[in-house]
Motif scaffolding. Structure first.
Motif, mmCIF file in Angstrom:
data_model
loop_
_atom_site.group_PDB
_atom_site.id
_atom_site.type_symbol
_atom_site.label_atom_id
_atom_site.label_comp_id
_atom_site.label_asym_id
_atom_site.label_seq_id
_atom_site.Cartn_x
_atom_site.Cartn_y
_atom_site.Cartn_z
ATOM 1 N N PRO A 245 -8.578 3.853 3.812
ATOM 2 C CA PRO A 245 -7.394 3.089 3.419
ATOM 3 C C PRO A 245 -7.314 1.665 3.964
ATOM 4 O O PRO A 245 -7.172 0.715 3.186
ATOM 5 N N GLU B 150 -8.683 8.808 -0.164
ATOM 6 C CA GLU B 150 -9.480 8.798 1.063
ATOM 7 C C GLU B 150 -10.791 9.549 0.886
ATOM 8 O O GLU B 150 -10.806 10.662 0.369
ATOM 9 N N VAL C 260 -2.763 3.193 10.265
ATOM 10 C CA VAL C 260 -3.314 2.362 9.186
ATOM 11 C C VAL C 260 -2.683 0.967 9.261
ATOM 12 O O VAL C 260 -3.367 -0.055 9.167
ATOM 13 N N SER D 229 4.169 8.695 0.951
ATOM 14 C CA SER D 229 4.990 9.269 2.022
ATOM 15 C C SER D 229 6.370 8.606 1.984
ATOM 16 O O SER D 229 6.551 7.555 1.334
ATOM 17 N N CYS E 288 7.812 6.971 4.320
ATOM 18 C CA CYS E 288 7.842 5.616 4.912
ATOM 19 C C CYS E 288 7.251 4.585 3.962
ATOM 20 O O CYS E 288 7.697 3.442 3.927
ATOM 21 N N GLY F 245 -4.098 7.627 14.944
ATOM 22 C CA GLY F 245 -4.232 6.174 14.752
ATOM 23 C C GLY F 245 -3.181 5.652 13.795
ATOM 24 O O GLY F 245 -2.258 6.369 13.421
ATOM 25 N N PRO G 264 0.833 -1.202 0.000
ATOM 26 C CA PRO G 264 0.000 0.000 0.000
ATOM 27 C C PRO G 264 0.870 1.254 0.000
ATOM 28 O O PRO G 264 1.822 1.342 0.777
ATOM 29 N N VAL G 265 0.529 2.202 -0.852
ATOM 30 C CA VAL G 265 1.381 3.384 -1.043
ATOM 31 C C VAL G 265 0.569 4.662 -0.822
ATOM 32 O O VAL G 265 -0.465 4.866 -1.465
ATOM 33 N N THR H 7 5.166 2.268 8.150
ATOM 34 C CA THR H 7 4.372 2.838 9.241
ATOM 35 C C THR H 7 5.146 4.002 9.831
ATOM 36 O O THR H 7 6.378 3.963 9.923
ATOM 37 N N HIS H 8 4.410 5.060 10.162
ATOM 38 C CA HIS H 8 5.073 6.233 10.742
ATOM 39 C C HIS H 8 5.509 5.961 12.177
ATOM 40 O O HIS H 8 6.313 6.695 12.730
#
Ligand code: AMP
Length: 153
Positions: A94, A42, A128, A14, A16, A126, A10-11, A114-115
């Motif tokens: 997403p 989104e 994703v 960003s 990351c 939250g 999944p892109v 993931t951030h």
């Protein structure tokens, strides 16, 4: 023996997700797998500007084609001809669309960035990746940017 035939990345464009994509490309190449790339437009609406933006998106099919090209172009030129790439663009939430796509295409592994948000940021925004890990029909490899330092929640 575990065989990875289909890898989903999944892109969100960003840093990351681009970093995680490098792992996905590498593993796809080694496993001779197919690489599915998904971007979700989104449709979460929080204010009037979002509504206008969403209407624009609904009207603009060309935008979807452009996003598919943008996804494909993330793969370096020298690798692109050697792997099977399937760009997917969906509208919605997403994590829901990522899980739906994994199920529908019988994906063997999801690789995503993931951030690594913690504390208040995590509570408010939250994650994703966390939601995908909880409900995915297959294993999920989540990758943080190396420079991100863990801070206690
Ligand atoms: P997190 O930092 O845990 O919220 O997860 C960020 C990751 O979720 C990104 O690296 C992407 O893999 C994925 N992601 C977030 N938003 C989208 C989106 N709109 N479309 C596709 N993937 C997304």
């Amino acid at each position: 023996m575990i065989k990875l035939k289909k890898i989903l990345c999944p892109v969100d464009f960003s840093a990351c997700s681009t970093y995680a994509l490098s792992y996905a490309i590498d593993l796809t190449t080694k496993e001779r797998a197919s690489l599915y790339l998904i971007h979700v437009i989104e449709t979460h609406i929080s204010d009037i500007r979002d509504i206008v933006k969403q209407i624009d998106l609904l009207l603009d099919d060309k935008q979807i084609d452009n996003l598919k090209v943008r996804l494909t172009n993330l793969i370096p030129d020298n690798i692109r001809p050697n792997i099977h790439i399937q760009p997917i663009v969906e509208k919605g939430v997403p994590f829901v669309e990522i899980i739906k796509t994994a199920r529908y295409n019988h994906i063997d592994l999801i690789i995503m960035g993931t951030h690594g948000r913690t504390g208040l940021e995590h509570i408010l925004i939250g994650s994703v990746a966390e939601r995908v890990i909880r409900s995915a029909p297959c294993p999920v490899l989540s990758i943080r940017l190396p420079k991100q330092v863990f801070s206690m929640p």
